[in-house]
Each structure stands twice: as C-alpha cells, then as structure tokens.
Write a protein that holds these residues in place. Structure first.
Motif, PDB file in Angstrom:
ATOM      1  N   ASP A  26       0.817  -1.218   0.000  1.00 34.75           N
ATOM      2  CA  ASP A  26       0.000   0.000   0.000  1.00 34.75           C
ATOM      3  C   ASP A  26       0.848   1.264   0.000  1.00 34.75           C
ATOM      4  OD1 ASP A  26      -2.730  -1.130   0.187  1.00 34.75           O
ATOM      5  OD2 ASP A  26      -1.950  -1.987   2.058  1.00 34.75           O
ATOM      6  N   ASP A  27       0.470   2.212  -0.844  1.00 37.01           N
ATOM      7  CA  ASP A  27       1.149   3.500  -1.017  1.00 37.01           C
ATOM      8  C   ASP A  27       2.560   3.348  -1.570  1.00 37.01           C
ATOM      9  OD1 ASP A  27      -1.154   4.576  -0.036  1.00 37.01           O
ATOM     10  OD2 ASP A  27      -0.291   5.433   1.783  1.00 37.01           O
ATOM     11  N   PRO A  32      -0.365   7.229  -2.915  1.00 33.85           N
ATOM     12  CA  PRO A  32      -1.198   7.393  -1.717  1.00 33.85           C
ATOM     13  C   PRO A  32      -2.493   8.152  -1.958  1.00 33.85           C
ATOM     14  CG  PRO A  32       0.787   8.759  -1.586  1.00 33.85           C
ATOM     15  CD  PRO A  32       0.976   7.832  -2.743  1.00 33.85           C
ATOM     16  N   GLU A  33      -2.557   8.949  -3.011  1.00 34.52           N
ATOM     17  CA  GLU A  33      -3.792   9.686  -3.260  1.00 34.52           C
ATOM     18  C   GLU A  33      -4.961   8.763  -3.606  1.00 34.52           C
ATOM     19  OE1 GLU A  33      -1.110  10.522  -6.953  1.00 34.52           O
ATOM     20  OE2 GLU A  33      -0.879  10.354  -4.773  1.00 34.52           O
ATOM     21  N   ARG A  34      -4.708   7.482  -3.808  1.00 36.58           N
ATOM     22  CA  ARG A  34      -5.811   6.547  -4.041  1.00 36.58           C
ATOM     23  C   ARG A  34      -6.621   6.301  -2.770  1.00 36.58           C
ATOM     24  NH1 ARG A  34      -4.849   8.146  -8.279  1.00 36.58           N
ATOM     25  NH2 ARG A  34      -4.032   7.023 -10.083  1.00 36.58           N
ATOM     26  N   GLN A  35      -6.062   6.669  -1.603  1.00 36.79           N
ATOM     27  CA  GLN A  35      -6.804   6.698  -0.335  1.00 36.79           C
ATOM     28  C   GLN A  35      -7.223   5.314   0.184  1.00 36.79           C
ATOM     29  OE1 GLN A  35      -7.811   9.939   1.386  1.00 36.79           O
ATOM     30  NE2 GLN A  35      -6.010  10.373   0.138  1.00 36.79           N
ATOM     31  N   LYS A  38      -6.381   5.068   3.879  1.00 39.83           N
ATOM     32  CA  LYS A  38      -7.291   5.908   4.672  1.00 39.83           C
ATOM     33  C   LYS A  38      -8.569   5.142   4.980  1.00 39.83           C
ATOM     34  CE  LYS A  38      -9.812  10.286   4.675  1.00 39.83           C
ATOM     35  NZ  LYS A  38     -10.136  11.513   3.909  1.00 39.83           N
ATOM     36  N   ARG A  39      -9.068   4.411   3.989  1.00 40.70           N
ATOM     37  CA  ARG A  39     -10.278   3.615   4.199  1.00 40.70           C
ATOM     38  C   ARG A  39     -10.024   2.507   5.216  1.00 40.70           C
ATOM     39  NH1 ARG A  39     -11.557   2.932  -2.277  1.00 40.70           N
ATOM     40  NH2 ARG A  39     -11.925   5.153  -2.694  1.00 40.70           N
ATOM     41  N   GLU A  42      -9.895   4.020   8.669  1.00 40.56           N
ATOM     42  CA  GLU A  42     -11.228   4.344   9.184  1.00 40.56           C
ATOM     43  C   GLU A  42     -11.926   3.100   9.722  1.00 40.56           C
ATOM     44  OE1 GLU A  42     -13.007   6.190   5.814  1.00 40.56           O
ATOM     45  OE2 GLU A  42     -12.139   8.174   6.234  1.00 40.56           O
ATOM     46  N   ASP A  99     -10.730   2.690  -6.905  1.00 41.95           N
ATOM     47  CA  ASP A  99      -9.829   3.766  -7.306  1.00 41.95           C
ATOM     48  C   ASP A  99      -8.466   3.269  -7.769  1.00 41.95           C
ATOM     49  OD1 ASP A  99     -11.703   5.721  -6.801  1.00 41.95           O
ATOM     50  OD2 ASP A  99     -11.074   6.024  -4.729  1.00 41.95           O
TER      51      ASP A  99
END
Length: 231
Positions: A26-27, A32-35, A38-39, A42, A99
């Motif tokens: 990941d990233d 990283p803008e694919r988020q 972040k999901r 959360e 994404d």
C-alpha cells in the motif's frame, strides 16, 4: 527568478547488484492519493470503538499510539483486549478498491527487473491478493509475505524481516526493498538490503539508511540501471 522544478524521482539509480526485488504494497505499488489506506484506517477506528467501548475520537488516539508502539493497531489490540485476529484482518481490509487501476508504466518497470519479485506487507494475505489483482500485476510476483506469515507481528520488527527473508530464501546483500514508510527501511539497511523510499515525500527524508528515493515507482524503475544493462 524561475523556481527550480521539484525532483519527481531519482534517475539512473545503479541497481546492477540486485538479484531479488521486495516491495511494500500500500502506497508503494500505487500512489497514496488513491486513499486505500485511509479507508482501512477508518475501519480500524470503528473496529476499535466496538472493541474498546471508547468514543471514536479517543479510539483514534489509541489507534495512533498502537501504531507507534507496535507497528500496527493489531498488536496493541491483541495485547490489551481479547479479539479474533482473523476477524480483525477480514473486517478492516474490507474496503472498495475501485480507485486502483492498472498502470502501464508500473507494469513496464516491473517487467524490466531480472530476478524474483515479492510483496512484503503489514496487510492481510487477501488484501494483498486483491490489490495486486486490481492493479493487474499479480502475475509479475513470485510470492506474498503478509502479516499472517509474520505471526501477526508487523514490520519493522527484526523477527518479521528474518521470517520474510527465510521464506523467500533471500540474500539481503543482493535484495532491494521498496517502501513508503522510512522507518521500515532502517532494519532492512542494517541487514544489508538496498533501500528505496517511495512516495511524494521521499525527497524530504534525510535518513542515512535510505539509499534511493522515488516519488513515483514506475519512472524510477524505468530509468534504473539493472543487471545486464550496458555501463
């Protein structure tokens, strides 16, 4: 006065000594803008709310502390609470990957590499498989080392690196490790691996254990000097 352009990647990195290629997931294999993380983060927060009974803001603070102290929230939760690790991993990685898209430049760069390619992630096995499938590059990798293989102990723990190297039979002196988190490269460098920090802030890092920097993985691999390339 014209401002100097921001350097986007290192050009012509000399990787002629590398025989095996290890990538964070990941990233690193996607920007990283694919988020996606972040999901996941959360979902970890909400899992912690259900587990600890804390309100979300306090659970978030604890989540960050676990990340710093244990390398991932899972370690802290297992230490302080009774949870099912398999349930945790399945729950927090149950995120949409819409994404993520195939990147021809990334694929071309990976195809240039001579020798086996591996993924080394703190995520779950299924998450790793899903991401590679979504990116259209699962066929290019020879192995996936996920947190289950690390006995649920995440990077950068030294034992986890030892397990990964042992599982794949790698010689650190001829292995390169690509990561978006600088602290995960420190022990890799101590072992003798060639370290490449990936991401938009790669050139901000001043860590001496970082050998090369790339804001984007595809362009870095496209220009790297590889085994067999003319000098």
């Amino acid at each position: 006065m014209t401002a100097e352009p921001v350097q986007s990647t290192e050009i012509g990195a000399d990787l002629r000594h590398v025989r095996s290629w290890v990538f964070d997931l990941d990233d690193t294999l996607y920007p990283p803008e694919r988020q996606i993380l972040k999901r996941v983060s959360e979902r970890i927060g909400h899992f912690m709310v259900r587990t600890t009974g804390l309100p979300l803001d306090e659970a978030r603070v604890l989540q960050k502390r676990y990340l710093m102290d244990h390398g991932a929230a899972l370690g802290g939760l297992m230490k302080d609470y009774t949870i099912d690790p398999e349930e945790f991993l399945a729950d927090v990685h149950d995120v949409p990957l819409d994404d993520l898209h195939a990147d021809e430049g990334l694929r071309a760069g990976l195809e240039r590499l001579q020798g086996p390619r591996y993924v080394f992630t703190n995520g779950s096995t299924r998450h790793g498989e899903r991401v590679l499938e979504q990116l259209g590059i699962s066929d290019l990798f020879d192995g996936l080392f996920a947190v289950e293989h690390a006995r649920l102990v995440p990077k950068p723990h030294p034992d986890t690196f030892a397990l990964m190297l042992g599982q794949f039979g790698l010689d650190p002196a001829t292995a390169a490790f690509f990561e978006d988190t600088a602290r995960n490269l420190e022990h890799a460098k101590e072992l003798g691996m060639t370290t490449i920090l990936v991401g938009p802030h790669a050139f901000d890092a001043e860590a001496t254990f970082v050998d090369h920097r790339a804001a984007a993985l595809g362009p870095f691999l496209a220009t790297a000097i590889l085994p067999g390339d003319p000098t």
